[in-house]
Design a protein around this motif. Sequence first.
Motif, PDB file in Angstrom:
ATOM      1  N   ARG A   1      -7.149   0.516  -5.207  1.00  0.00           N
ATOM      2  CA  ARG A   1      -6.246  -0.485  -4.621  1.00  0.00           C
ATOM      3  C   ARG A   1      -7.042  -1.517  -3.820  1.00  0.00           C
ATOM      4  O   ARG A   1      -6.835  -2.731  -3.953  1.00  0.00           O
ATOM      5  CB  ARG A   1      -5.218   0.256  -3.753  1.00  0.00           C
ATOM      6  CG  ARG A   1      -4.293  -0.635  -2.982  1.00  0.00           C
ATOM      7  CD  ARG A   1      -3.120   0.114  -2.404  1.00  0.00           C
ATOM      8  NE  ARG A   1      -3.430   1.189  -1.484  1.00  0.00           N
ATOM      9  CZ  ARG A   1      -3.934   1.019  -0.253  1.00  0.00           C
ATOM     10  NH1 ARG A   1      -4.198  -0.182   0.181  1.00  0.00           N
ATOM     11  NH2 ARG A   1      -4.169   2.051   0.529  1.00  0.00           N
TER      12      ARG A   1
ATOM     13  N   ASP B   1      -4.893  -2.576   3.248  1.00  0.00           N
ATOM     14  CA  ASP B   1      -3.906  -1.839   4.049  1.00  0.00           C
ATOM     15  C   ASP B   1      -2.977  -2.785   4.810  1.00  0.00           C
ATOM     16  O   ASP B   1      -1.819  -2.477   5.059  1.00  0.00           O
ATOM     17  CB  ASP B   1      -4.631  -0.934   5.061  1.00  0.00           C
ATOM     18  CG  ASP B   1      -5.359   0.205   4.357  1.00  0.00           C
ATOM     19  OD1 ASP B   1      -5.037   0.483   3.185  1.00  0.00           O
ATOM     20  OD2 ASP B   1      -6.251   0.808   4.992  1.00  0.00           O
TER      21      ASP B   1
ATOM     22  N   ALA C   1       0.819  -1.232   0.000  1.00  0.00           N
ATOM     23  CA  ALA C   1       0.000   0.000   0.000  1.00  0.00           C
ATOM     24  C   ALA C   1       0.849   1.278   0.000  1.00  0.00           C
ATOM     25  O   ALA C   1       0.655   2.133  -0.868  1.00  0.00           O
ATOM     26  CB  ALA C   1      -0.994  -0.019   1.152  1.00  0.00           C
TER      27      ALA C   1
ATOM     28  N   ARG D   1      -6.412   4.776  -3.300  1.00  0.00           N
ATOM     29  CA  ARG D   1      -6.781   3.808  -2.260  1.00  0.00           C
ATOM     30  C   ARG D   1      -7.993   2.954  -2.649  1.00  0.00           C
ATOM     31  O   ARG D   1      -7.965   1.729  -2.502  1.00  0.00           O
ATOM     32  CB  ARG D   1      -7.036   4.521  -0.931  1.00  0.00           C
ATOM     33  CG  ARG D   1      -7.312   3.546   0.210  1.00  0.00           C
ATOM     34  CD  ARG D   1      -7.140   4.183   1.575  1.00  0.00           C
ATOM     35  NE  ARG D   1      -7.236   3.167   2.604  1.00  0.00           N
ATOM     36  CZ  ARG D   1      -8.396   2.798   3.190  1.00  0.00           C
ATOM     37  NH1 ARG D   1      -9.520   3.379   2.849  1.00  0.00           N
ATOM     38  NH2 ARG D   1      -8.400   1.858   4.116  1.00  0.00           N
TER      39      ARG D   1
END
Length: 407
Positions: free
Chosen positions: A372, A379, A360, A369
């Motif tokens: 992702r 995370d 991350a 984010r």
Amino acid sequence: MADDRDEDEVRDQHYDPGTDSDSDRLQIETRSIHAGQKPDEETGALMTPIYANSTYEQDAPGEHRGYEYSRTGNPTRTDLEANLASLENADYGRAFASGMASINTVLNLLESGDHVVTGNDVYGGTHRIFTQVYEEYDLEFSFVDMTDLEAIESAFREETELLWLETPTNPLMSIVDIEGAAEIAHENDAICAIDNTFATPYLQRPLELGADVVSHSLTKYLGGHSDVVGGALLTNDADLDERFGFYQNSVGATPGPFDCFLVLRGTKTLPVRMDRHCENARTIAGWLDDHPDVDRVFYPGLESHPGHEIAAEQMDDFGGMLSFELDATLEQASEVVSNTEVFTLAESLGGVESLIEQPAPMTHAAIPREERLEAGLTDGLVRVSVGIEHVDDLIGDLERAIDAALE
Ligand SMILES: Cc1ncc(COP(=O)(O)O)c(C=O)c1O
């Protein structure tokens, strides 16, 4: 390559023709040490010398003994190229200054307007050269889930010239069916190129499964000691090899002789290193799988891995790379990767030493984010390149770091 250079003649000086036919091929453990190399005829020196030359004496204008200029050809590089070709069971090999330089060379085959089908989780540098360099030259790229053959097939268009894939992928170790993907590429008259960096030819030989081109970052397992950057392209197609040679010489992203020597030294121990990488990774994956703070382990050797069956078919073992998802916040996972003592916090992979990283904020930081998370890169995801240290020390190190951060 100069027009008047007899390439086969040069290659034969350095490559044992006894390894050419499949039936009497030596085993890969033997070829990794010997292929492409012979003791020096004059001195008996065992190792390929580092030919530190830019230029070579000519007997008469245009009449040389195989080499005229080191961007075009260098004897240390010739031995490395023959060695790598032998490991991938390829007829031809070309070495480059980095893995990115070899990827760039494959893209040099394409023309404006061409389309490429590739994975939605390819290496970040590959994604960058596709979207930030070649889209500028009017190449188009479709990023699809390569574990889904139907998704690959439906991404093809009239203009698709290249299917580019990696397997296992980074960092979730997804497995792509090489034979199935290559078949789709060929039905559509496209080239199938595979980045075989994670698996290495010791574990997986894509040309045998139908791929047209294999690309490597030699920086990883083939070099094996985190001390050199390099790349290579291997193929059985003489025309493709000739074009790669043209771009190798014309673009000039060639490796120096010292770098070639380091990789040649590295490939000698590839099989023994890979055996230990695989054994250690398998043990660590099993240990992590039973750990109460670990939600998921991504290792194709685990039966629970969605690509396990295909990996078992197309790979000889499951490699040294794995990821795991901690039941942790971004900060706690950062603490884990910062607190290990045997694992070094670093990007890259494939060296004898174990490395740890958190995708991350590190290798995948460029991905927004939400995107992702959608791709499964949480995370708490941690990636390790399992080295060849004693596995008890590696497990002890991970245990201490996880306990300290999540207590
Ligand atoms: C799968 C893969 N391919 C290609 C590359 C690029 O290789 P290099 O760093 O040697 O240019 C990397 C680098 O991390 C990689 O992981």
